[in-house]
Design a protein around this motif. Structure first.
Motif, short mmCIF file in Angstrom:
data_model
loop_
_atom_site.label_atom_id
_atom_site.label_comp_id
_atom_site.label_asym_id
_atom_site.label_seq_id
_atom_site.Cartn_x
_atom_site.Cartn_y
_atom_site.Cartn_z
N ASN A 1 -5.96 9.00 9.39
CA ASN A 1 -5.14 9.13 8.18
C ASN A 1 -4.06 10.19 8.38
N TYR B 1 -11.88 -2.03 3.63
CA TYR B 1 -10.46 -1.66 3.68
C TYR B 1 -9.60 -2.91 3.83
N SER C 1 -6.95 -4.03 0.79
CA SER C 1 -5.57 -3.66 1.13
C SER C 1 -4.61 -4.80 0.80
N ASN C 2 -3.33 -4.44 0.67
CA ASN C 2 -2.31 -5.47 0.44
C ASN C 2 -1.96 -6.17 1.76
N SER D 1 -0.65 -4.01 4.62
CA SER D 1 -1.72 -3.15 5.16
C SER D 1 -2.70 -3.97 5.99
N LYS D 2 -2.92 -5.24 5.61
CA LYS D 2 -3.84 -6.09 6.36
C LYS D 2 -3.32 -6.37 7.76
N MET E 1 -3.91 -3.26 9.54
CA MET E 1 -5.34 -3.12 9.77
C MET E 1 -5.81 -4.04 10.90
#
Length: 414
Positions: free
Chosen positions: A199, A239, A243-244, A247-248, A251
């Motif tokens: 993070n 997560y 996530s949107n 973000s996916k 990810m």
């Protein structure tokens, strides 16, 4: 009170918490005789912490918004713990609960109210995050050095039969344990650093945090702690779900990198990691799995046959002592499950109250600081494999995080 004085007092409190957490990861802390003397010094640090809190709040223009529900919850935990002392005379257990549950819980709540956070470079993370990043990094580096130079810590196993021996998996792989005495404990303590380091790297693009993440991942893998592995994996799945779309994609890329690093670190060990998971499916020769299965029925029987279970419990951190009296059929007096051990130790009422605190922490972290939700999910899953209350640093760190994420109300001016 001037802003810089307020920040100075805040830094002193962070330093005090840091000192306590460093002391709790020293190898000789597992010696009970030594620790009985150290307790008084820790209590002195706690008193200083609350004196600083009083000075900071009483002399400043800030005051904490009253949260009656949280105050009632903390008061009930304290009262039922005090009732346990009056009924059983477990003063040592009461002190342990103050040191490793109630105090970090209250400290976390107080840090959640800080108006002026201590900044760390370009990050917008909290003081607690900075503290965890530094303290756990020390443990990771210590674990790597101990493993690299094969340093023997068995001399610190006095009065602690299961700590500091060299641990191996059923398949014969050596496990890293650091200065904490057990690989499962080390893996659990590393969970916050795993999520915080990546993070911080996302916020700053500083490669030091990426290196920290890689070293932490290396240590977690070589603890061969399946509970932590699965806990982290579960958090990553959650997560991905919440996530949107953008973000996916990120990810998915991160998971690919994660898998590549995971495989790279274990190529020289062939199928060690796969074998650890296979043993869960075919556990006839895996003592740890067989024992934990046995302890479910053992704990249920002990809970139902102990009148104190419904009121006060037997005392925080005394679950394994209880198992030494009512020895399970495999003659291994360790419960190895935080949920069932706390049910016996805290009793029904305090267990329900503590569960409310955990649920609140998950909810508030999801609303305002989601990285801690992933940390807590992984920690809760990993706690199925050991007793948090029996280990000082994990207990302190867990309740500190629970407290910090239990109250996200801001400090208001008078």
């Amino acid at each position: 009170m001037k802003k810089n004085i307020y920040i100075f007092l805040n830094k002193l409190q962070i330093i005090l918490i840091g000192i306590i957490m460093i002391v709790l990861q020293l190898p000789f802390i597992r010696q009970i005789d030594f620790f009985s003397k150290v307790k008084y010094y820790l209590l002195a640090l706690i008193i200083i912490f609350f004196i600083l809190s009083y000075i900071k709040l009483a002399g400043s223009k800030y005051q904490i918004v009253k949260n009656y529900s949280l105050s009632i919850i903390i008061a009930l935990i304290f009262l039922f713990s005090l009732l346990n002392v009056l009924i059983n005379g477990n003063y040592a257990s009461f002190i342990n609960q103050i040191l490793f549950m109630l105090f970090p819980l209250l400290a976390g709540i107080m840090f959640a109210h800080n108006k002026e956070e201590i900044k760390f470079g370009k990050t917008n993370s909290s003081s607690i995050s900075h503290l965890l990043l530094i303290i756990i990094s020390i443990q990771v580096l210590s674990a790597l050095v101990i493993n690299m130079f094969d340093i023997d810590l068995t001399q610190f196993a006095v009065n602690d039969l299961h700590a500091y021996k060299t641990f191996y998996t059923t398949e014969g792989d050596k496990r890293i344990a650091g200065t904490l005495g057990h690989p499962i404990i080390l893996a659990f303590v590393c969970i916050p650093l795993f999520f915080l380091s990546i993070n911080y790297y996302k916020q700053t693009k500083n490669k030091i945090f990426l290196l920290t993440f890689i070293l932490t991942l290396y240590v977690i893998i070589h603890t061969f702690s399946r509970g932590t592995w699965l806990g982290i994996f579960l958090s990553l799945i959650i997560y991905f779900i919440v996530s949107n779309a953008k973000s996916k994609i990120t990810m998915t890329f991160n998971i690919i990198i994660f898998v590549i690093i995971f495989i790279y670190f274990n190529m020289h060990e062939q199928s060690s990691v796969i074998n650890r998971f296979n043993s869960l499916l075919n556990y006839s020769n895996d003592f740890s799995v067989i024992h934990r299965k046995l302890m479910f029925s053992w704990a249920l029987e002990r809970y139902l046959n102990n009148d104190l279970s419904y009121i006060t419990g037997i005392g925080y951190g005394l679950g394994n002592n209880f198992a030494s009296i009512y020895v399970p059929s495999d003659n291994f007096p360790v419960i190895d499950n935080s949920f069932i051990s706390m049910l016996i130790e805290l009793g029904t009422v305090n267990m329900v109250i503590s569960s409310i605190l955990v649920i609140r922490a998950l909810y508030f972290s999801y609303k305002s600081n989601v990285v801690y939700m992933y940390i807590l999910i992984a920690m809760l899953f990993a706690s199925l494999t050991f007793d948090i209350s029996s280990w000082y640093l994990p207990s302190f760190m867990f309740w500190l995080i629970i407290g910090y994420n239990n109250n996200k109300q801001k400090i208001h001016c008078r």
